[in-house]
Design a protein around this motif. Structure first.
Motif, PDB file in Angstrom:
ATOM      1  N   ASP A   1       0.570  -1.489  -0.080  1.00  0.00           N
ATOM      2  CA  ASP A   1      -0.045  -0.213   0.059  1.00  0.00           C
ATOM      3  C   ASP A   1       1.089   1.467   0.129  1.00  0.00           C
ATOM      4  O   ASP A   1       0.534   2.397  -0.454  1.00  0.00           O
ATOM      5  CB  ASP A   1      -0.871   0.191   1.385  1.00  0.00           C
ATOM      6  CG  ASP A   1      -1.990  -0.960   1.145  1.00  0.00           C
ATOM      7  OD1 ASP A   1      -2.458  -1.701   0.119  1.00  0.00           O
ATOM      8  OD2 ASP A   1      -2.158  -1.683   2.821  1.00  0.00           O
ATOM      9  N   LEU A   2       2.218   0.959  -0.211  1.00  0.00           N
ATOM     10  CA  LEU A   2       3.160   2.452   0.131  1.00  0.00           C
ATOM     11  C   LEU A   2       3.208   2.721  -1.160  1.00  0.00           C
ATOM     12  O   LEU A   2       4.149   2.165  -1.842  1.00  0.00           O
ATOM     13  CB  LEU A   2       4.118   1.306   1.448  1.00  0.00           C
ATOM     14  CG  LEU A   2       4.949   3.891   1.956  1.00  0.00           C
ATOM     15  CD1 LEU A   2       4.389   4.573   2.832  1.00  0.00           C
ATOM     16  CD2 LEU A   2       6.615   2.618   2.393  1.00  0.00           C
ATOM     17  N   PRO A   3       3.173   4.442  -1.648  1.00  0.00           N
ATOM     18  CA  PRO A   3       3.792   4.472  -2.497  1.00  0.00           C
ATOM     19  C   PRO A   3       4.497   4.447  -2.612  1.00  0.00           C
ATOM     20  O   PRO A   3       5.647   4.634  -1.615  1.00  0.00           O
ATOM     21  CB  PRO A   3       3.017   5.890  -2.553  1.00  0.00           C
ATOM     22  CG  PRO A   3       2.330   5.485  -1.701  1.00  0.00           C
ATOM     23  CD  PRO A   3       2.217   5.034  -0.555  1.00  0.00           C
ATOM     24  N   THR A   4       5.540   4.638  -3.981  1.00  0.00           N
ATOM     25  CA  THR A   4       7.216   3.845  -3.992  1.00  0.00           C
ATOM     26  C   THR A   4       7.619   6.246  -3.760  1.00  0.00           C
ATOM     27  O   THR A   4       9.035   5.626  -3.889  1.00  0.00           O
ATOM     28  CB  THR A   4       7.537   3.823  -5.878  1.00  0.00           C
ATOM     29  OG1 THR A   4       6.620   4.200  -6.576  1.00  0.00           O
ATOM     30  CG2 THR A   4       7.406   2.281  -6.385  1.00  0.00           C
ATOM     31  N   ASN A   5       7.280   6.613  -4.269  1.00  0.00           N
ATOM     32  CA  ASN A   5       7.890   8.233  -4.322  1.00  0.00           C
ATOM     33  C   ASN A   5       6.931   8.752  -2.455  1.00  0.00           C
ATOM     34  O   ASN A   5       5.620   8.897  -2.994  1.00  0.00           O
ATOM     35  CB  ASN A   5       7.599   9.212  -4.993  1.00  0.00           C
ATOM     36  CG  ASN A   5       8.095   8.812  -5.860  1.00  0.00           C
ATOM     37  OD1 ASN A   5       9.208   8.252  -6.421  1.00  0.00           O
ATOM     38  ND2 ASN A   5       7.665   8.136  -7.323  1.00  0.00           N
ATOM     39  N   LEU A   6       8.161   8.605  -1.624  1.00  0.00           N
ATOM     40  CA  LEU A   6       7.307   9.858  -0.815  1.00  0.00           C
ATOM     41  C   LEU A   6       7.209  10.877   0.038  1.00  0.00           C
ATOM     42  O   LEU A   6       8.366  11.041  -1.242  1.00  0.00           O
ATOM     43  CB  LEU A   6       8.133   8.517   0.575  1.00  0.00           C
ATOM     44  CG  LEU A   6       8.124   7.120   0.703  1.00  0.00           C
ATOM     45  CD1 LEU A   6       9.336   6.617   2.267  1.00  0.00           C
ATOM     46  CD2 LEU A   6       6.636   5.805   0.692  1.00  0.00           C
TER      47      LEU A   6
ATOM     48  N   LEU B   1      11.805   5.250   4.176  1.00  0.00           N
ATOM     49  CA  LEU B   1      11.035   3.938   4.687  1.00  0.00           C
ATOM     50  C   LEU B   1      12.291   3.271   5.081  1.00  0.00           C
ATOM     51  O   LEU B   1      13.659   2.703   5.150  1.00  0.00           O
ATOM     52  CB  LEU B   1      11.121   2.741   2.947  1.00  0.00           C
ATOM     53  CG  LEU B   1      10.884   1.443   3.138  1.00  0.00           C
ATOM     54  CD1 LEU B   1       9.261   1.094   4.223  1.00  0.00           C
ATOM     55  CD2 LEU B   1      10.525   0.591   1.825  1.00  0.00           C
ATOM     56  N   GLY B   2      12.065   2.841   6.889  1.00  0.00           N
ATOM     57  CA  GLY B   2      13.147   2.923   7.902  1.00  0.00           C
ATOM     58  C   GLY B   2      13.346   1.446   7.984  1.00  0.00           C
ATOM     59  O   GLY B   2      13.989   1.276   8.589  1.00  0.00           O
ATOM     60  N   CYS B   3      12.040   0.468   7.595  1.00  0.00           N
ATOM     61  CA  CYS B   3      12.656  -0.536   7.811  1.00  0.00           C
ATOM     62  C   CYS B   3      11.769  -1.670   7.158  1.00  0.00           C
ATOM     63  O   CYS B   3       9.951  -1.438   7.043  1.00  0.00           O
ATOM     64  CB  CYS B   3      12.241  -1.027   9.476  1.00  0.00           C
ATOM     65  SG  CYS B   3      12.425  -2.490   9.730  1.00  0.00           S
ATOM     66  N   VAL B   4      12.279  -2.759   6.531  1.00  0.00           N
ATOM     67  CA  VAL B   4      11.407  -3.938   5.552  1.00  0.00           C
ATOM     68  C   VAL B   4      11.112  -5.125   6.462  1.00  0.00           C
ATOM     69  O   VAL B   4      12.539  -5.587   6.842  1.00  0.00           O
ATOM     70  CB  VAL B   4      11.629  -4.280   4.162  1.00  0.00           C
ATOM     71  CG1 VAL B   4      10.803  -5.456   4.064  1.00  0.00           C
ATOM     72  CG2 VAL B   4      11.552  -2.813   3.772  1.00  0.00           C
TER      73      VAL B   4
ATOM     74  N   SER C   1      10.062   3.028 -12.001  1.00  0.00           N
ATOM     75  CA  SER C   1      10.548   3.511 -13.264  1.00  0.00           C
ATOM     76  C   SER C   1       8.831   3.341 -13.909  1.00  0.00           C
ATOM     77  O   SER C   1       9.542   4.065 -14.915  1.00  0.00           O
ATOM     78  CB  SER C   1      11.673   2.444 -13.692  1.00  0.00           C
ATOM     79  OG  SER C   1      12.216   2.299 -12.658  1.00  0.00           O
ATOM     80  N   LEU C   2       8.735   2.676 -13.960  1.00  0.00           N
ATOM     81  CA  LEU C   2       7.445   2.546 -14.998  1.00  0.00           C
ATOM     82  C   LEU C   2       6.050   3.531 -14.294  1.00  0.00           C
ATOM     83  O   LEU C   2       4.508   3.688 -15.146  1.00  0.00           O
ATOM     84  CB  LEU C   2       6.157   0.983 -15.014  1.00  0.00           C
ATOM     85  CG  LEU C   2       7.361   0.479 -15.734  1.00  0.00           C
ATOM     86  CD1 LEU C   2       6.946  -1.358 -15.189  1.00  0.00           C
ATOM     87  CD2 LEU C   2       7.150   0.658 -17.019  1.00  0.00           C
ATOM     88  N   GLU C   3       6.019   3.986 -13.744  1.00  0.00           N
ATOM     89  CA  GLU C   3       5.272   5.559 -13.076  1.00  0.00           C
ATOM     90  C   GLU C   3       4.154   4.300 -12.756  1.00  0.00           C
ATOM     91  O   GLU C   3       2.758   5.409 -12.713  1.00  0.00           O
ATOM     92  CB  GLU C   3       5.338   6.624 -13.809  1.00  0.00           C
ATOM     93  CG  GLU C   3       7.005   7.224 -13.917  1.00  0.00           C
ATOM     94  CD  GLU C   3       6.964   8.640 -15.004  1.00  0.00           C
ATOM     95  OE1 GLU C   3       5.527   8.591 -15.786  1.00  0.00           O
ATOM     96  OE2 GLU C   3       7.528   9.372 -15.289  1.00  0.00           O
ATOM     97  N   GLY C   4       4.115   3.531 -12.149  1.00  0.00           N
ATOM     98  CA  GLY C   4       2.500   3.091 -11.675  1.00  0.00           C
ATOM     99  C   GLY C   4       2.719   3.124 -10.498  1.00  0.00           C
ATOM    100  O   GLY C   4       2.999   2.832  -9.581  1.00  0.00           O
ATOM    101  N   GLY C   5       0.693   3.390 -10.089  1.00  0.00           N
ATOM    102  CA  GLY C   5       0.444   3.053  -8.827  1.00  0.00           C
ATOM    103  C   GLY C   5      -0.010   1.294  -8.362  1.00  0.00           C
ATOM    104  O   GLY C   5       0.595   1.042  -8.902  1.00  0.00           O
TER     105      GLY C   5
END
Length: 321
Positions: A89-94, A100-103, A245-249
């Motif tokens: 659910d987390l967008p790739t651009n914050l 993103l501190g931790c996975v 890179s594909l600018e996909g949400g």
């Protein structure tokens, strides 16, 4: 047990109010408490836009931060120190000022078929023509239409319990859910079939938790370190780089699969048209430390095979409503 500072402190964790979000957040709270017994970890819940708008298909709302924005505002306003998200659910651009501190370690990222009682002897490939399959994901929709054009698809919204109730009441013949969500809620017995990656590549980040925090908040970053799972992180960085890179949400038909073996990261990616008639798919491998570059390389490969044209048409379609 870890030490952060000489002074015990209270750490405020932001979470959505849904049952799954709370199960995930309380797990994070419990893990952090074990590592830092001198700190107090408080959970602060809030409703996001995606939780409030339940009568419109997700793709039509058009906001990439549907399930994260309110939590991010909480951190930027310093009302909370970190937020727990399903990483998908987390967008790739914050937003500026957040990272993103931790996975965390990933659960099974696959999709699951959950069927109505009357189809308990069927699998996805043996469901009768015209069976109504519920999904709110364009990614699942496009891939399943590609493989099973004889099935019918209908949007389904609401939390996991709501969706299962709609299925059991007979509104659908089957629904597609994430294996990880069902497992985390203790409902693994509802998984009728784990859908193979050859049929449905999963969502970027699916099965992992992403913990977001303020950029430069080194004390919180230090607190999150024990929960970081490096293999999952590398896989998810590659997946998120591919999506970015594909600018996909999260509401476009882009699917992935990733593995790591002997430090070799292999990323598979897919872009499909909404009607399921066009699907492009490819693979790129490289060293796990080059995760971001692997994602970019795969995006470029698919773009050269027509992925951008497919995405441009989908964005135009969504905007037209």
């Amino acid at each position: 047990m870890s030490t952060v500072s000489a002074q015990p402190r209270t750490v405020r964790i932001g979470s959505r109010k849904s049952q799954l979000a709370l199960v995930q957040t309380y797990w994070v709270q419990e893990q952090l408490q074990k590592h830092f017994p001198d700190c107090t970890f408080e959970v602060h819940t809030m409703s996001t836009q995606g939780d409030k708008i339940l009568d419109v298909a997700l793709a039509k709302i058009g906001d990439k931060g549907l399930f994260t924005k309110e939590l991010e505002v909480g951190m930027l306003n310093k009302g909370t120190d970190l937020a727990v998200h399903s990483l998908k659910d987390l967008p790739t651009n914050l937003p500026e000022g957040l990272i993103l501190g931790c996975v965390t370690e990933r659960e099974n990222p696959a999709d699951a078929l959950v069927v109505h009682e009357k189809h308990k002897d069927k699998q996805l490939e043996t469901l009768p023509a015209g069976s109504i399959i519920g999904t709110s994901s364009l990614r699942r929709l496009a891939q399943l239409r590609y493989h099973y054009p004889h099935l019918e698809f209908k949007d389904i919204r609401g939390n996991l319990n709501t969706r299962l109730a709609k299925l059991d009441e007979g509104g659908y013949d089957a629904i597609i859910l994430a294996v990880a969500g069902l497992q985390r809620l203790g409902m693994a017995d509802r998984i009728h079939q784990v859908i193979p990656a050859e049929i449905s590549l999963h969502a970027v980040g699916q099965g992992a938790l992403g913990i977001e925090c303020r950029l430069g908040d080194n004390e919180i970053l230090q607190i999150l370190k024990p929960l970081e799972h490096l293999e999952t992180a590398h896989r998810c960085y590659a997946e998120r780089s591919f999506l970015r890179s594909l600018e996909g949400g999260c509401q476009v038909p882009i699917g992935v699969n990733s593995t790591i073996e002997n430090d070799q990261l292999t990323l598979t990616g897919m872009v499909a048209s909404l009607d399921g008639k066009l699907l492009v798919k490819d693979i790129v491998s490289g060293h796990r430390e080059s995760a971001e570059q692997i994602g970019i390389e795969l995006a470029n490969k698919l773009r050269n095979q027509g992925a951008q044209d497919i995405l441009d048409k989908i964005f135009a379609e969504i905007q037209r409503g």
